[in-house]
Enzyme design. Structure first.
Site, PDB file in Angstrom:
ATOM      1  N   ALA A  68       0.854  -1.184   0.000  1.00  0.00           N
ATOM      2  CA  ALA A  68       0.000   0.000   0.000  1.00  0.00           C
ATOM      3  C   ALA A  68       0.894   1.239   0.000  1.00  0.00           C
ATOM      4  CB  ALA A  68      -0.872  -0.020   1.250  1.00  0.00           C
ATOM      5  N   GLU A 110      -0.740  -9.190  -1.345  1.00  0.00           N
ATOM      6  CA  GLU A 110      -2.198  -9.436  -1.295  1.00  0.00           C
ATOM      7  C   GLU A 110      -2.813  -9.397  -2.690  1.00  0.00           C
ATOM      8  OE1 GLU A 110      -2.702  -6.443   1.840  1.00  0.00           O
ATOM      9  OE2 GLU A 110      -3.829  -7.972   2.927  1.00  0.00           O
TER      10      GLU A 110
HETATM   11  N1  CAA Z   1       4.588   3.414   0.191  1.00  0.00           N
HETATM   12  C1  CAA Z   1       5.085   4.630  -0.104  1.00  0.00           C
HETATM   13  N2  CAA Z   1       6.395   4.856  -0.301  1.00  0.00           N
HETATM   14  C2  CAA Z   1       7.228   3.807  -0.204  1.00  0.00           C
HETATM   15  C3  CAA Z   1       6.769   2.512   0.100  1.00  0.00           C
HETATM   16  C4  CAA Z   1       5.383   2.320   0.291  1.00  0.00           C
HETATM   17  N3  CAA Z   1       4.854   1.127   0.562  1.00  0.00           N
HETATM   18  N4  CAA Z   1       7.824   1.672   0.139  1.00  0.00           N
HETATM   19  C5  CAA Z   1       8.907   2.400  -0.137  1.00  0.00           C
HETATM   20  N5  CAA Z   1       8.555   3.698  -0.343  1.00  0.00           N
HETATM   21  C6  CAA Z   1       9.430   4.817  -0.718  1.00  0.00           C
HETATM   22  C7  CAA Z   1      10.504   5.091   0.313  1.00  0.00           C
HETATM   23  O1  CAA Z   1      10.041   5.974   1.307  1.00  0.00           O
HETATM   24  C8  CAA Z   1      11.585   5.704  -0.539  1.00  0.00           C
HETATM   25  O2  CAA Z   1      11.225   7.040  -0.780  1.00  0.00           O
HETATM   26  P1  CAA Z   1      12.338   8.185  -0.907  1.00  0.00           P
HETATM   27  O3  CAA Z   1      13.207   7.779  -2.036  1.00  0.00           O
HETATM   28  O4  CAA Z   1      11.539   9.423  -1.112  1.00  0.00           O
HETATM   29  O5  CAA Z   1      13.053   8.182   0.429  1.00  0.00           O
HETATM   30  C9  CAA Z   1      11.476   4.954  -1.858  1.00  0.00           C
HETATM   31  O6  CAA Z   1      10.148   4.399  -1.861  1.00  0.00           O
HETATM   32  C10 CAA Z   1      12.476   3.833  -2.051  1.00  0.00           C
HETATM   33  O7  CAA Z   1      12.418   2.986  -0.907  1.00  0.00           O
HETATM   34  P2  CAA Z   1      13.734   2.351  -0.258  1.00  0.00           P
HETATM   35  O8  CAA Z   1      14.770   3.387  -0.096  1.00  0.00           O
HETATM   36  O9  CAA Z   1      13.305   1.597   0.951  1.00  0.00           O
HETATM   37  O10 CAA Z   1      14.175   1.356  -1.433  1.00  0.00           O
HETATM   38  P3  CAA Z   1      14.831  -0.075  -1.358  1.00  0.00           P
HETATM   39  O11 CAA Z   1      15.042  -0.475  -2.768  1.00  0.00           O
HETATM   40  O12 CAA Z   1      15.944  -0.084  -0.383  1.00  0.00           O
HETATM   41  O13 CAA Z   1      13.689  -1.051  -0.718  1.00  0.00           O
HETATM   42  C11 CAA Z   1      11.506  -1.993  -0.448  1.00  0.00           C
HETATM   43  C12 CAA Z   1      12.516  -1.321  -1.408  1.00  0.00           C
HETATM   44  C13 CAA Z   1      12.021  -3.381  -0.008  1.00  0.00           C
HETATM   45  C14 CAA Z   1      10.211  -2.175  -1.203  1.00  0.00           C
HETATM   46  C15 CAA Z   1      11.308  -1.121   0.817  1.00  0.00           C
HETATM   47  O14 CAA Z   1      11.050   0.200   0.408  1.00  0.00           O
HETATM   48  C16 CAA Z   1      10.187  -1.547   1.721  1.00  0.00           C
HETATM   49  O15 CAA Z   1      10.360  -2.457   2.513  1.00  0.00           O
HETATM   50  N6  CAA Z   1       9.029  -0.847   1.620  1.00  0.00           N
HETATM   51  C17 CAA Z   1       7.912  -1.043   2.516  1.00  0.00           C
HETATM   52  C18 CAA Z   1       7.222  -2.351   2.295  1.00  0.00           C
HETATM   53  C19 CAA Z   1       6.037  -2.456   3.206  1.00  0.00           C
HETATM   54  O16 CAA Z   1       6.128  -2.325   4.412  1.00  0.00           O
HETATM   55  N7  CAA Z   1       4.886  -2.746   2.580  1.00  0.00           N
HETATM   56  C20 CAA Z   1       3.677  -2.909   3.320  1.00  0.00           C
HETATM   57  C21 CAA Z   1       2.901  -1.644   3.232  1.00  0.00           C
HETATM   58  S1  CAA Z   1       1.500  -1.698   4.255  1.00  0.00           S
HETATM   59  C22 CAA Z   1       0.335  -2.493   3.376  1.00  0.00           C
HETATM   60  O17 CAA Z   1       0.531  -2.923   2.266  1.00  0.00           O
HETATM   61  C23 CAA Z   1      -0.967  -2.552   4.143  1.00  0.00           C
HETATM   62  C24 CAA Z   1      -2.071  -3.292   3.567  1.00  0.00           C
HETATM   63  O18 CAA Z   1      -2.138  -4.495   3.596  1.00  0.00           O
HETATM   64  C25 CAA Z   1      -3.232  -2.569   3.069  1.00  0.00           C
END
Ligand code: CAA
Ligand code: NAI
Length: 709
Positions: A68, A110
């Site tokens: 998300a 999901e």
């Molecule tokens: N939403 C919005 N922004 C996100 C994001 C997300 N889910 N995931 C990453 N970003 C953004 C980061 O803030 C970052 O932004 P900036 O460049 O402005 O700082 C950019 O994307 C790149 O992220 P990373 O620096 O972390 O990049 P990476 O390549 O090292 O890692 C990743 C990539 C493994 C996807 C990591 O970003 C990550 O773990 N993201 C979160 C994953 C997560 O927790 N997903 C679950 C979301 S909650 C959900 O989905 C709820 C639901 O069921 C409804």
């Protein structure tokens, strides 16, 4: 909706009878509202087009879908919701295939679970990490994952938030096929064509049968419930996850989905969600220092360490673990042998625990060399000095480095408190001198303060950040002052704790109140772990340096009385606590209580009782107030830098977001009112930070200062 009206972030393209739906929403294909709308429109288009036989969902760029859009949480919801999108995909009358590469996390997984078939290529990472953000999978993850892989495996995934690789995902039943190559599109197209050719049916996860043996599922659930009750340490979402999975076992799918939604919304509304999401963005924001934007790091291929004591050895291990060659300099051969032994001990421990082979250790140690003469550092790109905390010793070391190191080498000091501007000014190349303040144990603790002296070049600072990346540490940029960000603030709230101890609270009550707040340990336990002698030496140094004309602040002598007896904590078997026979957890010591009572009498204090709530208010107000000073004086760039420092270096509970985020959640006016109240008894200690006063007057909060520079 016509295909050409789809939002740009979701593209569709026909490949024979397969409709390829590509999510292209940089940087990580998060499921923002446009992506959600685009996905629904794409599925509708596939249904409407009689020539489409199957749908293939892929992600553009480095990931399938990272989840998300975290930035949308806490804002007014926009339709379609993610559960609705998943439902639309699952209800599609034509087979839908998800071909996964990179991250398929949270809502991303999901979406894949709602598809009818799943394939992942090498390098993919699948997971439901919502628990780390104070949430639960809110788009059917708690209902579909158990139906697909059983309650036990699903609970493990959802409660840990861990990522699984494709092989494990296949073994679990989370995916149907491993791709042979690494490119998801051709692998997905080939699989989709096979499905079309075989006239494969739609296969809805809601109907999957992994929960058929209800008794086994309930046993797994009760085990997870008991474990969660024990381990979740005040976290809100883990128990909600258990409840949601229980619904998957006991209720029809649609009712389970409704309950998941309710529980998800409770999590969204929880302050823990706000704290954990603040931490998620803050730990990424800290990387954006002015110097990392302005300059490129210098290359780091070979490192040097001066001093093989507690810190030098730990830093050497951190560098070796990152694959770097390390040369250690010590004063003489016996000290060098000790330094080497400290390093080897870490790897011997891993070998003993079966986490490293003897050959593995040998190959790491092959990158380690030691010397007693500085000439061995001639080729080093970056040197970290970790000798005794004395200015004269540090200056002598830097003079040697100035003499032998190649031009452009980064010369860093791990000093805790000394003036790095003074160290830099003593040599011919002050632009190369940087503070790299590691935390003990340096191979484990994630925080690295990058301390920026006045004359340092931007590319040297950028190199500090690059080193942090290589060492997998979290860097925070700090300015030069006594203690930088972390230790400077620590000194203040530790005094607040000492004042309360002298005023009538026992160290054991104070520690317990902080553990209840979410700290793994209280301040007196930490002192026993680190060794009381370190703080004692610092206090003596400060007392000697104190301006005799300055007003005398309240000084609690209890710690000195304890140190004078040689009770330095765990390593001497007693400190604030007793550690009989090397115990790791201490027990309260009546003799320490007697010392405290004697000190209260000596100071003429009549002890009073403190509630746990007052202990927290005083401790945190001291921390927040000094945090505000540190921001105002530009020692920390923003409040979030203070937050990350305390989350990564000082055990501040992550779900509270850090002290500055916590202050916003309490309300800055409340914090200021507390400080003014406490100032009535001790106006010298409780001086409201001018920044705090200004923010309260403007009706603003710390978050308003968190914008990147
Ligand atoms: N939403 C919005 N922004 C996100 C994001 C997300 N889910 N995931 C990453 N970003 C953004 C980061 O803030 C970052 O932004 P900036 O460049 O402005 O700082 C950019 O994307 C790149 O992220 P990373 O620096 O972390 O990049 P990476 O390549 O090292 O890692 C990743 C990539 C493994 C996807 C990591 O970003 C990550 O773990 N993201 C979160 C994953 C997560 O927790 N997903 C679950 C979301 S909650 C959900 O989905 C709820 C639901 O069921 C409804
Ligand atoms: P330590 O006393 O364990 O180790 C210091 C080492 O430096 C000793 O092995 C000594 O032989 C060596 N040494 C002294 N003078 C030397 C010289 N001229 N040339 C080469 N080697 C020399 O000290 P520790 O705890 O490792 O601290 C080192 C530095 O790290 C200090 O500046 C300290 O303030 C800082 N620091 C310490 C932390 C801690 O928790 N111990 C945390 C963060 C920083």
């Amino acid at each position: 909706m016509a295909l050409d009206a789809l939002p740009e972030v979701v593209k569709t393209e026909r490949r024979d009878s397969v409709l390829v739906v590509t999510i292209a929403n940089p940087p990580v294909n998060a499921l923002g509202v446009d992506v959600r709308r685009g996905l629904v429109a794409a599925i509708n288009a596939a249904e409407a087009d009689g020539t489409v036989a199957a749908v293939l969902i892929v992600g553009a760029g480095r990931n399938f879908i990272a989840g998300a859009d975290i930035r949308e949480f806490g804002k007014p919801p926009q339709l379609p919701s993610l559960p609705e999108v998943c439902q639309r995909i699952e209800n599609c009358s034509k087979p839908v295939l998800a071909a996964i590469h990179g991250a398929a996390l949270g809502g991303g997984l999901e979406i894949a679970l709602a598809a009818h078939y799943r394939l992942a290529v090498a390098g993919a990472r699948l997971g439901l990490p919502e628990v780390q953000l104070g949430l639960l999978p809110g788009a059917g993850g708690t209902q579909r994952a158990p139906r697909l892989i059983g309650a036990k495996a699903a609970l493990d995934l959802i409660l840990s938030g861990r990522h699984v690789a494709p092989k494990e995902a296949l073994a679990l039943g989370l995916i149907d096929r491993l791709g042979e190559g690494t490119d998801a599109l051709p692998e997905g197209l080939a699989y989709a064509q096979e499905l079309v050719d075989a006239k494969a049916p739609v296969r809805r996860t809601r109907d999957a049968a992994a929960l058929a043996d209800r008794d086994a599922q309930r046993t797994a659930l009760e085990a997870a419930r008991a474990d969660t009750a024990k381990k979740s340490r005040g976290l809100f979402s883990p128990m909600k996850i258990v409840e949601a999975v229980a619904a998957a076992i006991d209720l029809p799918f649609d009712e389970g989905m409704a309950l998941e939604r309710q529980l998800f919304l409770q999590c969204v509304a929880s302050p823990q969600r706000a704290g954990l999401i603040h931490a998620f963005f803050a730990e990424r924001e800290v990387l954006k220092a002015p110097e990392t934007k302005a300059a490129k790091p210098r290359p780091i291929e070979a490192c040097g360490i001066i001093g093989g004591g507690t810190m030098g050895a730990g830093i050497a291990v951190a560098m070796l673990d990152a694959g770097l060659p390390v040369t250690m300099i010590e004063r003489d051969e016996p000290s060098l042998a000790r330094g080497r032994a400290h390093v080897e001990k870490v790897y011997d421990g891993l070998v003993q625990k079966g986490r490293m082979t003897t050959e593995g250790k040998a190959s790491v140690m092959a990158r380690f060399s030691g010397a007693t003469s500085y000439g061995a550092l001639a080729q080093a790109d970056l040197v970290v000095e970790a000798v005794f905390e004395e200015m004269a010793v540090k200056k002598a070391v830097f003079a040697e480095l100035d003499r032998v190191c190649k031009p452009g080498a980064v010369l860093a000091t791990n000093t805790s408190y000394l003036d790095i501007d003074e160290i830099a000014a003593g040599i011919s190349r002050p632009g190369d001198v940087l503070g790299l303040h590691f935390f003990s144990p340096a191979n484990i603790m994630k925080l690295l303060e990058i301390v920026v002296p006045a004359q340092v070049s931007a590319d040297v600072v950028a190199t500090g950040f690059e080193l942090a990346k290589k060492l997998k540490k979290t860097p925070v940029r700090a300015g030069v002052c006594d203690g930088f960000i972390g230790n400077r603030i620590l000194a203040v709230y530790r005094q607040a704790a000492d004042h309360m101890m002298e005023g009538g609270a026992s160290p054991y009550q104070i520690d317990q109140a902080l553990r209840d707040f979410g700290y793994p340990m209280g301040p007196f336990q930490v002192s026993d772990l680190a060794g009381g002698d370190i703080g004692w030496a610092t206090r003596k140094r400060r007392a000697a340096a104190r301006d005799p004309k300055a007003p005398v602040p309240r000084y609690v002598q209890i710690a000195d009385r304890i140190c004078e007896r040689g009770w330095f904590g765990q390593k001497t078997g007693r400190g604030y606590y007793l550690y009989p026979e090397g115990a790791r957890t201490g027990t309260p010591d009546p003799e320490v209580m007697a010392i405290i009572e004697a000190e209260r009498r000596r100071a003429g204090i009549t002890p009073r009782s403190f509630s746990d709530e007052e202990i927290l208010r005083r401790y945190l107000a001291a921390m927040i107030n000094e945090g505000a000073n540190v921001v105002q004086q530009r020692i920390a760039l923003r409040p979030l830098d203070v937050d990350v420092t305390f989350l990564y270096g000082y055990g501040f509970p992550r779900h509270r977001g850090g002290p500055m985020h916590y202050a916003d959640s309490v309300g800055l006016a409340t914090v200021l009112a507390d400080i003014r109240e406490f100032a009535k008894e001790d106006p010298l200690f409780w001086q409201p930070s001018p920044l705090l006063v200004e923010l309260v007057e403007r009706g603003a909060d710390f978050a308003s200062l968190n914008q990147s520079e």
